[in-house]
Scaffold this motif. Sequence first.
Motif, PDB file in Angstrom:
ATOM      1  N   GLY A 109       0.784  -1.232   0.000  1.00 23.22           N
ATOM      2  CA  GLY A 109       0.000   0.000   0.000  1.00 23.22           C
ATOM      3  C   GLY A 109       0.813   1.277   0.000  1.00 23.22           C
ATOM      4  O   GLY A 109       0.267   2.351   0.246  1.00 23.22           O
ATOM      5  N   GLU A 110       2.087   1.193  -0.277  1.00 27.87           N
ATOM      6  CA  GLU A 110       2.961   2.357  -0.149  1.00 27.87           C
ATOM      7  C   GLU A 110       2.619   3.465  -1.134  1.00 27.87           C
ATOM      8  O   GLU A 110       2.368   3.222  -2.313  1.00 27.87           O
ATOM      9  CB  GLU A 110       4.418   1.927  -0.364  1.00 27.87           C
ATOM     10  N   THR A 111       2.604   4.696  -0.638  1.00 26.64           N
ATOM     11  CA  THR A 111       2.451   5.890  -1.467  1.00 26.64           C
ATOM     12  C   THR A 111       3.796   6.587  -1.544  1.00 26.64           C
ATOM     13  O   THR A 111       4.748   6.221  -0.845  1.00 26.64           O
ATOM     14  CB  THR A 111       1.423   6.855  -0.865  1.00 26.64           C
ATOM     15  N   THR A 112       3.892   7.620  -2.352  1.00 20.74           N
ATOM     16  CA  THR A 112       5.152   8.358  -2.414  1.00 20.74           C
ATOM     17  C   THR A 112       5.433   9.053  -1.088  1.00 20.74           C
ATOM     18  O   THR A 112       6.599   9.198  -0.688  1.00 20.74           O
ATOM     19  CB  THR A 112       5.137   9.397  -3.546  1.00 20.74           C
ATOM     20  N   SER A 113       4.399   9.467  -0.396  1.00 17.75           N
ATOM     21  CA  SER A 113       4.587  10.100   0.912  1.00 17.75           C
ATOM     22  C   SER A 113       5.161   9.106   1.914  1.00 17.75           C
ATOM     23  O   SER A 113       6.108   9.416   2.646  1.00 17.75           O
ATOM     24  CB  SER A 113       3.252  10.654   1.429  1.00 17.75           C
ATOM     25  N   GLY A 114       4.609   7.902   1.946  1.00 18.38           N
ATOM     26  CA  GLY A 114       5.111   6.872   2.838  1.00 18.38           C
ATOM     27  C   GLY A 114       6.532   6.481   2.487  1.00 18.38           C
ATOM     28  O   GLY A 114       7.377   6.296   3.371  1.00 18.38           O
ATOM     29  N   GLY A 115       6.820   6.374   1.199  1.00 16.70           N
ATOM     30  CA  GLY A 115       8.167   6.033   0.768  1.00 16.70           C
ATOM     31  C   GLY A 115       9.169   7.094   1.173  1.00 16.70           C
ATOM     32  O   GLY A 115      10.278   6.787   1.622  1.00 16.70           O
ATOM     33  N   ARG A 116       8.768   8.333   1.037  1.00 14.53           N
ATOM     34  CA  ARG A 116       9.646   9.442   1.433  1.00 14.53           C
ATOM     35  C   ARG A 116       9.973   9.370   2.922  1.00 14.53           C
ATOM     36  O   ARG A 116      11.106   9.627   3.332  1.00 14.53           O
ATOM     37  CB  ARG A 116       8.973  10.760   1.090  1.00 14.53           C
ATOM     38  N   ASN A 117       8.981   8.995   3.728  1.00 13.94           N
ATOM     39  CA  ASN A 117       9.183   8.925   5.180  1.00 13.94           C
ATOM     40  C   ASN A 117      10.100   7.791   5.607  1.00 13.94           C
ATOM     41  O   ASN A 117      10.799   7.893   6.611  1.00 13.94           O
ATOM     42  CB  ASN A 117       7.832   8.763   5.883  1.00 13.94           C
ATOM     43  N   ARG A 118      10.106   6.686   4.861  1.00 12.69           N
ATOM     44  CA  ARG A 118      10.894   5.525   5.282  1.00 12.69           C
ATOM     45  C   ARG A 118      12.209   5.370   4.527  1.00 12.69           C
ATOM     46  O   ARG A 118      12.980   4.453   4.791  1.00 12.69           O
ATOM     47  CB  ARG A 118      10.072   4.234   5.137  1.00 12.69           C
ATOM     48  N   LEU A 119      12.489   6.278   3.612  1.00 14.97           N
ATOM     49  CA  LEU A 119      13.650   6.104   2.742  1.00 14.97           C
ATOM     50  C   LEU A 119      14.964   6.039   3.512  1.00 14.97           C
ATOM     51  O   LEU A 119      15.841   5.232   3.195  1.00 14.97           O
ATOM     52  CB  LEU A 119      13.705   7.232   1.710  1.00 14.97           C
TER      53      LEU A 119
ATOM     54  N   MET B 289      12.694  12.106  -2.984  1.00 15.16           N
ATOM     55  CA  MET B 289      13.380  10.820  -2.820  1.00 15.16           C
ATOM     56  C   MET B 289      14.601  10.729  -3.726  1.00 15.16           C
ATOM     57  O   MET B 289      15.652  10.218  -3.320  1.00 15.16           O
ATOM     58  CB  MET B 289      12.398   9.669  -3.079  1.00 15.16           C
ATOM     59  N   ILE B 290      14.483  11.213  -4.926  1.00 17.09           N
ATOM     60  CA  ILE B 290      15.631  11.235  -5.835  1.00 17.09           C
ATOM     61  C   ILE B 290      16.753  12.082  -5.232  1.00 17.09           C
ATOM     62  O   ILE B 290      17.927  11.700  -5.250  1.00 17.09           O
ATOM     63  CB  ILE B 290      15.213  11.771  -7.215  1.00 17.09           C
ATOM     64  N   ASP B 291      16.387  13.222  -4.664  1.00 15.15           N
ATOM     65  CA  ASP B 291      17.377  14.117  -4.052  1.00 15.15           C
ATOM     66  C   ASP B 291      18.070  13.450  -2.866  1.00 15.15           C
ATOM     67  O   ASP B 291      19.290  13.593  -2.692  1.00 15.15           O
ATOM     68  CB  ASP B 291      16.698  15.413  -3.594  1.00 15.15           C
ATOM     69  N   VAL B 292      17.302  12.730  -2.050  1.00 12.74           N
ATOM     70  CA  VAL B 292      17.879  12.059  -0.885  1.00 12.74           C
ATOM     71  C   VAL B 292      18.885  11.005  -1.309  1.00 12.74           C
ATOM     72  O   VAL B 292      19.974  10.891  -0.726  1.00 12.74           O
ATOM     73  CB  VAL B 292      16.771  11.422  -0.017  1.00 12.74           C
ATOM     74  N   VAL B 293      18.525  10.217  -2.319  1.00 11.46           N
ATOM     75  CA  VAL B 293      19.434   9.164  -2.797  1.00 11.46           C
ATOM     76  C   VAL B 293      20.722   9.781  -3.329  1.00 11.46           C
ATOM     77  O   VAL B 293      21.830   9.319  -3.028  1.00 11.46           O
ATOM     78  CB  VAL B 293      18.764   8.301  -3.881  1.00 11.46           C
ATOM     79  N   LYS B 294      20.605  10.854  -4.102  1.00 12.00           N
ATOM     80  CA  LYS B 294      21.788  11.521  -4.660  1.00 12.00           C
ATOM     81  C   LYS B 294      22.655  12.107  -3.551  1.00 12.00           C
ATOM     82  O   LYS B 294      23.892  12.055  -3.613  1.00 12.00           O
ATOM     83  CB  LYS B 294      21.357  12.615  -5.627  1.00 12.00           C
TER      84      LYS B 294
ATOM     85  N   PHE C 273      19.647   2.182  -7.457  1.00  8.62           N
ATOM     86  CA  PHE C 273      18.400   2.399  -6.727  1.00  8.62           C
ATOM     87  C   PHE C 273      17.262   2.470  -7.736  1.00  8.62           C
ATOM     88  O   PHE C 273      17.225   3.357  -8.589  1.00  8.62           O
ATOM     89  CB  PHE C 273      18.488   3.706  -5.936  1.00  8.62           C
ATOM     90  N   VAL C 274      16.335   1.521  -7.657  1.00 11.33           N
ATOM     91  CA  VAL C 274      15.191   1.484  -8.571  1.00 11.33           C
ATOM     92  C   VAL C 274      13.954   1.979  -7.818  1.00 11.33           C
ATOM     93  O   VAL C 274      13.488   1.330  -6.885  1.00 11.33           O
ATOM     94  CB  VAL C 274      14.959   0.067  -9.123  1.00 11.33           C
ATOM     95  N   LEU C 275      13.448   3.122  -8.221  1.00 15.82           N
ATOM     96  CA  LEU C 275      12.314   3.763  -7.548  1.00 15.82           C
ATOM     97  C   LEU C 275      11.013   3.411  -8.252  1.00 15.82           C
ATOM     98  O   LEU C 275      10.768   3.839  -9.374  1.00 15.82           O
ATOM     99  CB  LEU C 275      12.528   5.274  -7.525  1.00 15.82           C
ATOM    100  N   GLU C 276      10.190   2.622  -7.589  1.00 15.15           N
ATOM    101  CA  GLU C 276       8.905   2.180  -8.153  1.00 15.15           C
ATOM    102  C   GLU C 276       7.784   2.579  -7.197  1.00 15.15           C
ATOM    103  O   GLU C 276       7.312   1.807  -6.393  1.00 15.15           O
ATOM    104  CB  GLU C 276       8.924   0.657  -8.375  1.00 15.15           C
ATOM    105  N   LEU C 277       7.392   3.838  -7.271  1.00 16.78           N
ATOM    106  CA  LEU C 277       6.294   4.332  -6.438  1.00 16.78           C
ATOM    107  C   LEU C 277       5.456   5.328  -7.235  1.00 16.78           C
ATOM    108  O   LEU C 277       5.935   5.943  -8.185  1.00 16.78           O
ATOM    109  CB  LEU C 277       6.831   5.006  -5.167  1.00 16.78           C
TER     110      LEU C 277
END
Length: 228
Positions: free
Chosen positions: A92-102, A138-143, A113-117
């Motif tokens: 059930g992950e959303t982009t908001s949830g993904g951002r919080n747990r990244l 999320m892209i910025d955090v990974v970079k 890093f493969v981002l599928e959200l």
Amino acid sequence: MYDLLKFRYFLLFFLIISCRDAPKKSSETLDTNDSTESIVTEETSEKVILFFGDSLTAGYGLELEEAFPALIQNRLDSLGLEYTVINSGLSGETTSGGRNRLDWVLNQKVDVFVLELGANDGLRGIPLTETLKNLQAMIDVVKKKNVDTKIILAGMQIPPNMGPEYTTEFRKIFPELAEENQIALIPFLLDGVAGIPELNLEDGIHPTPEGHQIVRDNVWSVLKTVIE
């Protein structure tokens, strides 16, 4: 057998971590079952490919080895490429949830890093500006975490339930983000699978094992150019 067990351990470890920020389930979201097993993982000297997504990545309704990240691991192993695949798909992950747990899943060096959200955002009708902002964050955090990490963005499309304008603009988010950030793009993760009943489970959303084999090929066509 070692490689399969290695893959299972990494998947379950990250599911456990991810569940700390798990969103509420919805009948309109891409769902998968939560894991409650406790696994301790060992450090690996191999390069790491991290799949960060929702239940499409997690492989809803399937055995772990049937989901496309495990199939990618098999492909890598068969070619003698020393990569460890980590499946960090969450129900059930959303982009908001993904951002919080990244931050939880970037505690080790990640080479790809493969981002599928984003699919659950679209199914819920979340404002497109919010989805775009979260994906970019999320892209910025990974970079920022590791400038050498190669990022692949998985493109997604949704049914026209939210109206043609929303559907069209949603689809544009992914290629535009990929171009702006100069990262690789899988044009449509579910290409050749979406809308084909025999390649999806009864819910019409989640791929069957045969569907995941096609998804693997969609991912591999881009991934192989990144790791070469």
